[in-house]
Design a protein around this motif. Structure first.
Motif, PDB file in Angstrom:
ATOM      1  N   SER A  92      -6.309  12.566  -4.923  1.00  0.00           N
ATOM      2  CA  SER A  92      -5.054  11.927  -5.317  1.00  0.00           C
ATOM      3  C   SER A  92      -3.912  12.851  -4.899  1.00  0.00           C
ATOM      4  CB  SER A  92      -5.042  11.716  -6.830  1.00  0.00           C
ATOM      5  OG  SER A  92      -3.715  11.626  -7.299  1.00  0.00           O
ATOM      6  N   THR A  93      -2.888  12.265  -4.287  1.00  0.00           N
ATOM      7  CA  THR A  93      -1.744  13.105  -3.889  1.00  0.00           C
ATOM      8  C   THR A  93      -1.051  13.672  -5.134  1.00  0.00           C
ATOM      9  OG1 THR A  93      -0.307  11.161  -3.768  1.00  0.00           O
ATOM     10  CG2 THR A  93      -1.331  11.880  -1.706  1.00  0.00           C
ATOM     11  N   LYS A 118      -9.437   8.909  -5.500  1.00  0.00           N
ATOM     12  CA  LYS A 118      -9.167   8.739  -6.932  1.00  0.00           C
ATOM     13  C   LYS A 118      -7.688   8.492  -7.182  1.00  0.00           C
ATOM     14  CE  LYS A 118     -13.044  11.229  -8.848  1.00  0.00           C
ATOM     15  NZ  LYS A 118     -13.574  12.538  -8.535  1.00  0.00           N
ATOM     16  N   GLY A 119      -7.132   7.515  -6.465  1.00  0.00           N
ATOM     17  CA  GLY A 119      -5.724   7.177  -6.660  1.00  0.00           C
ATOM     18  C   GLY A 119      -5.480   6.807  -8.121  1.00  0.00           C
ATOM     19  N   ARG A 125      -5.337   4.425 -15.027  1.00  0.00           N
ATOM     20  CA  ARG A 125      -5.902   3.297 -14.295  1.00  0.00           C
ATOM     21  C   ARG A 125      -6.128   3.693 -12.838  1.00  0.00           C
ATOM     22  NH1 ARG A 125      -2.364  -1.077 -17.519  1.00  0.00           N
ATOM     23  NH2 ARG A 125      -0.646   0.004 -16.530  1.00  0.00           N
ATOM     24  N   HIS A 126      -6.968   2.905 -12.151  1.00  0.00           N
ATOM     25  CA  HIS A 126      -7.291   3.223 -10.761  1.00  0.00           C
ATOM     26  C   HIS A 126      -6.264   2.592  -9.822  1.00  0.00           C
ATOM     27  CE1 HIS A 126      -9.633   3.763  -7.117  1.00  0.00           C
ATOM     28  NE2 HIS A 126      -9.538   2.469  -6.874  1.00  0.00           N
ATOM     29  N   TRP A 127      -5.893   3.315  -8.776  1.00  0.00           N
ATOM     30  CA  TRP A 127      -5.014   2.744  -7.753  1.00  0.00           C
ATOM     31  C   TRP A 127      -5.767   2.666  -6.435  1.00  0.00           C
ATOM     32  CZ3 TRP A 127      -0.790  -0.077  -7.838  1.00  0.00           C
ATOM     33  CH2 TRP A 127      -0.144  -0.335  -6.644  1.00  0.00           C
ATOM     34  N   MET A 137       1.774   8.478  -1.415  1.00  0.00           N
ATOM     35  CA  MET A 137       2.487   9.757  -1.339  1.00  0.00           C
ATOM     36  C   MET A 137       3.048  10.204  -2.682  1.00  0.00           C
ATOM     37  SD  MET A 137       6.163   9.325   0.565  1.00  0.00           S
ATOM     38  CE  MET A 137       7.351   8.074   0.152  1.00  0.00           C
ATOM     39  N   THR A 138       3.214  11.516  -2.781  1.00  0.00           N
ATOM     40  CA  THR A 138       3.844  12.121  -3.955  1.00  0.00           C
ATOM     41  C   THR A 138       5.032  12.936  -3.472  1.00  0.00           C
ATOM     42  OG1 THR A 138       1.763  12.245  -5.185  1.00  0.00           O
ATOM     43  CG2 THR A 138       3.520  13.750  -5.865  1.00  0.00           C
ATOM     44  N   ASN A 180       8.132  -0.350 -13.354  1.00  0.00           N
ATOM     45  CA  ASN A 180       7.804   0.388 -12.136  1.00  0.00           C
ATOM     46  C   ASN A 180       7.070  -0.389 -11.058  1.00  0.00           C
ATOM     47  OD1 ASN A 180       5.410   0.104 -13.492  1.00  0.00           O
ATOM     48  ND2 ASN A 180       4.574   2.000 -12.735  1.00  0.00           N
ATOM     49  N   ASP A 181       6.877  -1.686 -11.233  1.00  0.00           N
ATOM     50  CA  ASP A 181       6.162  -2.411 -10.183  1.00  0.00           C
ATOM     51  C   ASP A 181       7.153  -3.057  -9.225  1.00  0.00           C
ATOM     52  OD1 ASP A 181       3.761  -1.868 -11.327  1.00  0.00           O
ATOM     53  OD2 ASP A 181       3.517  -3.848 -12.262  1.00  0.00           O
ATOM     54  N   GLY A 191       3.299   0.400  -6.569  1.00  0.00           N
ATOM     55  CA  GLY A 191       3.265   0.975  -7.907  1.00  0.00           C
ATOM     56  C   GLY A 191       3.888   2.359  -7.877  1.00  0.00           C
ATOM     57  N   ILE A 192       4.542   2.707  -8.965  1.00  0.00           N
ATOM     58  CA  ILE A 192       5.203   4.017  -9.040  1.00  0.00           C
ATOM     59  C   ILE A 192       4.719   4.736 -10.296  1.00  0.00           C
ATOM     60  CG2 ILE A 192       7.432   5.216  -9.255  1.00  0.00           C
ATOM     61  CD1 ILE A 192       8.637   2.598  -7.946  1.00  0.00           C
ATOM     62  N   GLY A 209       4.891   9.596  -7.778  1.00  0.00           N
ATOM     63  CA  GLY A 209       3.802   9.013  -6.988  1.00  0.00           C
ATOM     64  C   GLY A 209       4.188   7.608  -6.571  1.00  0.00           C
ATOM     65  N   ASN A 213       1.346  -0.989  -0.568  1.00  0.00           N
ATOM     66  CA  ASN A 213       0.443  -1.714   0.325  1.00  0.00           C
ATOM     67  C   ASN A 213       1.247  -2.121   1.549  1.00  0.00           C
ATOM     68  OD1 ASN A 213      -1.519  -1.589  -1.716  1.00  0.00           O
ATOM     69  ND2 ASN A 213      -0.737  -3.479  -2.642  1.00  0.00           N
ATOM     70  N   PHE A 221      -8.358  -6.205   0.242  1.00  0.00           N
ATOM     71  CA  PHE A 221      -8.267  -5.911  -1.195  1.00  0.00           C
ATOM     72  C   PHE A 221      -9.589  -6.224  -1.882  1.00  0.00           C
ATOM     73  CE2 PHE A 221      -3.705  -6.786  -0.299  1.00  0.00           C
ATOM     74  CZ  PHE A 221      -3.200  -5.553  -0.678  1.00  0.00           C
TER      75      PHE A 221
HETATM   76  P1  BTX Z   1      -0.131   0.787 -12.785  1.00  0.00           P
HETATM   77  O1  BTX Z   1      -0.934   1.340 -13.903  1.00  0.00           O
HETATM   78  O2  BTX Z   1       1.138   0.083 -13.055  1.00  0.00           O
HETATM   79  O3  BTX Z   1      -1.013  -0.166 -11.889  1.00  0.00           O
HETATM   80  C1  BTX Z   1      -2.407  -0.042 -11.798  1.00  0.00           C
HETATM   81  C2  BTX Z   1      -3.011  -1.432 -11.788  1.00  0.00           C
HETATM   82  O4  BTX Z   1      -2.560  -2.151 -10.636  1.00  0.00           O
HETATM   83  C3  BTX Z   1      -4.527  -1.390 -11.693  1.00  0.00           C
HETATM   84  O5  BTX Z   1      -5.118  -1.425 -12.966  1.00  0.00           O
HETATM   85  C4  BTX Z   1      -4.849  -2.646 -10.882  1.00  0.00           C
HETATM   86  O6  BTX Z   1      -4.889  -3.782 -11.695  1.00  0.00           O
HETATM   87  C5  BTX Z   1      -3.627  -2.815  -9.984  1.00  0.00           C
HETATM   88  N1  BTX Z   1      -3.815  -2.188  -8.662  1.00  0.00           N
HETATM   89  C6  BTX Z   1      -4.588  -1.130  -8.317  1.00  0.00           C
HETATM   90  N2  BTX Z   1      -4.448  -0.828  -7.023  1.00  0.00           N
HETATM   91  C7  BTX Z   1      -3.541  -1.712  -6.515  1.00  0.00           C
HETATM   92  C8  BTX Z   1      -2.969  -1.912  -5.234  1.00  0.00           C
HETATM   93  N3  BTX Z   1      -3.259  -1.144  -4.184  1.00  0.00           N
HETATM   94  N4  BTX Z   1      -2.082  -2.933  -5.094  1.00  0.00           N
HETATM   95  C9  BTX Z   1      -1.755  -3.727  -6.131  1.00  0.00           C
HETATM   96  N5  BTX Z   1      -2.263  -3.586  -7.359  1.00  0.00           N
HETATM   97  C10 BTX Z   1      -3.142  -2.588  -7.559  1.00  0.00           C
HETATM   98  C11 BTX Z   1       1.007   1.973 -10.767  1.00  0.00           C
HETATM   99  O7  BTX Z   1       0.167   2.045 -11.845  1.00  0.00           O
HETATM  100  C12 BTX Z   1       1.234   3.347 -10.195  1.00  0.00           C
HETATM  101  C13 BTX Z   1       0.466   3.573  -8.928  1.00  0.00           C
HETATM  102  C14 BTX Z   1       0.843   4.857  -8.241  1.00  0.00           C
HETATM  103  C15 BTX Z   1      -0.021   5.099  -7.049  1.00  0.00           C
HETATM  104  C16 BTX Z   1       0.450   6.287  -6.264  1.00  0.00           C
HETATM  105  S1  BTX Z   1      -0.337   6.410  -4.732  1.00  0.00           S
HETATM  106  C17 BTX Z   1       0.265   7.985  -4.486  1.00  0.00           C
HETATM  107  C18 BTX Z   1       0.185   8.680  -5.836  1.00  0.00           C
HETATM  108  N6  BTX Z   1      -1.108   9.301  -5.999  1.00  0.00           N
HETATM  109  C19 BTX Z   1      -1.798   8.740  -6.984  1.00  0.00           C
HETATM  110  O8  BTX Z   1      -2.959   9.088  -7.338  1.00  0.00           O
HETATM  111  N7  BTX Z   1      -1.065   7.763  -7.562  1.00  0.00           N
HETATM  112  C20 BTX Z   1       0.237   7.642  -6.937  1.00  0.00           C
END
Ligand code: BTX
Length: 325
Positions: A92-93, A118-119, A125-127, A137-138, A180-181, A191-192, A209, A213, A221
Motif C-alpha cells: 500500500s502506498t 493491500k490497498g 476496508r480493501h481498495w 498514490m499517496t 470523500n468519494d 476514493g480518498i 491516499g 480508476n 472489476f
Molecule cells: P472507502 O472505505 O470509502 O471505500 C472502500 C470501499 O469501496 C470498499 O469497501 C469497496 O466497496 C469499494 N471499492 C474498493 N475498491 C474500489 C475501486 N477500485 N473502485 C470503486 N470502489 C471500490 C476509500 O475508502 C479510500 C480509498 C483510498 C485508496 C488509496 S489508493 C492509494 C492509497 N493507498 C492505499 O492503500 N489507499 C489509498
C-alpha cells in the motif's frame, strides 16, 4: 529524479527534435556511452527511440507507466511531486508513506505504484488496485495546521481531483459524495483516505491516499464492484494518460492547499459545494452509532455535514457512509 529520469524528461520536452548522444553527454556531464546505457534501460522499460542519421535520437513511443519523469514533465508545482517514489508493485502506498514521513520525507513527497496488493480504504476496508489501470498514490504534506483540521483536507483533495478531471476530460461530470468519494453517474471512480502523524497540538504529516480508476474496463472489476464502480475510461470512452492526470491533480492540490492555509476553509467550502452531488438531496447516513435520514443542507465551516430531519431538527455528521434515499 534519477539521471535516467532526467534524460527521459529531456527527450519528452524536446518535442520530437532529435538529440544526439554527444549533446546529451555534454548537458549531463557524462560520456556518450553512459548516456547510451541509460537509454538502453529506458528501452528495456518500453520506451522506443528512432535514430535519425547524423542528428541523433527521437522518442517515438512511451509505455503505459506512471514514470516519475513523465509526471514531472507536466508539473507546475513548487513542492508537490518534486520528490516521487515509484513502485511497480507494493502492499500500500499509504504504508510506504508512513515510513517515509517518519523518516523526514519532504513536504510534497509522492509515492506512486502500478499495483497494490493491500490497498486500504477507510476503516480497514480493501481498495481494489488493478495493475497498471489506475492511479494509486499517496501525497505527504506537512501543512502548519492543527490535528482537528485534518478531515478538512479530505475535502480539499476531493475538490482538487474533481477539478483536475473536469479540466482534462470534457465528457465526464464527476460529483463529490460527502466526504470523500467521487462518483460519475452514481458510480464510484475515486476514493480518498486521509491519515495523519501528529502530536496533540501539531500535525507532522498528512498522508493523502488517492485511488482513481482510470483505464479499467467493466470486466476488470471484481464481481462485487461491477455495479458500483466505474473508471474514467469507461465514462470518456477512450484510454487515458495517467501521468498527465497525476500531474494535473498535484497542480490543483498545491494551489488549493495554499488557498486553505492562507485563507482558511471558506474558499474551499464554496468550491466543494459547487462540486458536490450530496447537498440539496435526501440522504441516508450510516454512522457508527445510528442511521440518519433527511435532507443534506450543507457543510459547516469545518467540513461537517448537516442533515435536516423531517421534524426540522438539524444533525451534524462527522463521519458516515452516505446513500441517496
Ligand atoms: P472507502 O472505505 O470509502 O471505500 C472502500 C470501499 O469501496 C470498499 O469497501 C469497496 O466497496 C469499494 N471499492 C474498493 N475498491 C474500489 C475501486 N477500485 N473502485 C470503486 N470502489 C471500490 C476509500 O475508502 C479510500 C480509498 C483510498 C485508496 C488509496 S489508493 C492509494 C492509497 N493507498 C492505499 O492503500 N489507499 C489509498
Amino acid at each position: 529524479l534519477t539521471l535516467k529520469d532526467e534524460i527521459l524528461k529531456r527527450f519528452l520536452s524536446a518535442n520530437g527534435e532529435p538529440l544526439s548522444g554527444q549533446q546529451l553527454g555534454e548537458e549531463f556531464g557524462i560520456s556518450r556511452t553512459a548516456i547510451w546505457k541509460h537509454m538502453q534501460t529506458l528501452q528495456d522499460e518500453g520506451y522506443t527511440f528512432d535514430t535519425i542519421k547524423k542528428k541523433g535520437y527521437v522518442l517515438v513511443a512511451t509505455p503505459d507507466r506512471v514514470d516519475p519523469a513523465r509526471i514531472s514533465n507536466y508539473l507546475a508545482t513548487n513542492r508537490l511531486g518534486q520528490s516521487i517514489h515509484y513502485f511497480e508493485d507494493c502492499t500500500s502506498t499509504q504504508t510506504i508513506g508512513h515510513e517515509l514521513a517518519r523518516n523526514e520525507a519532504v513536504d510534497g513527497t509522492v509515492i506512486i505504484a502500478e499495483s497494490q496488493s493491500k490497498g486500504k480504504g477507510r476503516m480497514a476496508r480493501h481498495w481494489e488496485s488493478t495493475k497498471g489501470k489506475g492511479i494509486w498514490m499517496t501525497v505527504i504534506i506537512r501543512p502548519n495546521v492543527l490535528p482537528h483540521q485534518a478531515p478538512q483536507f479530505t475535502l480539499v483533495v476531493a475538490v482538487a481531483v474533481v477539478n483536475a478531471i473536469k479540466s482534462l476530460y470534457k465528457h465526464i461530470h464527476p460529483e463529490i459524495k460527502w466526504p470523500n468519494d467521487i462518483l460519475i453517474n452514481g458510480k464510484k471512480c475515486t476514493g480518498i483516505l486521509t491519515e495523519m502523524i501528529a502530536e496533540i497540538d501539531q500535525v507532522q504529516a498528512l498522508l493523502i491516499g488517492i485511488g482513481i480508476n482510470v483505464n479499467q474496463q467493466s470486466s476488470d472489476f471484481p464481481e462485487e464492484l461491477q455495479n458500483t464502480a466505474t473508471s474514467l475510461s469507461i465514462e470518456e470512452n477512450e484510454s487515458l494518460d495517467r501521468a498527465i492526470l497525476i500531474a494535473t491533480i498535484l497542480n490543483y492540490l498545491e494551489k488549493y492547499t495554499d488557498l486553505y492555509v492562507q485563507h482558511g476553509f471558506s474558499p474551499i467550502k464554496i468550491l466543494w459545494e459547487e462540486a458536490s452531488g450530496t447537498i440539496g438531496k435526501r440522504i441516508r447516513a450510516t454512522t457508527l452509532r445510528e442511521v440518519i435520514e433527511g435532507l443534506a443542507i450543507g457543510i459547516t465551516e469545518d467540513g461537517i455535514l448537516e442533515i435536516q430531519l423531517d421534524n426540522g431538527e438539524i444533525k451534524r455528521v462527522y463521519s458516515a457512509d452516505i446513500e441517496l434515499s
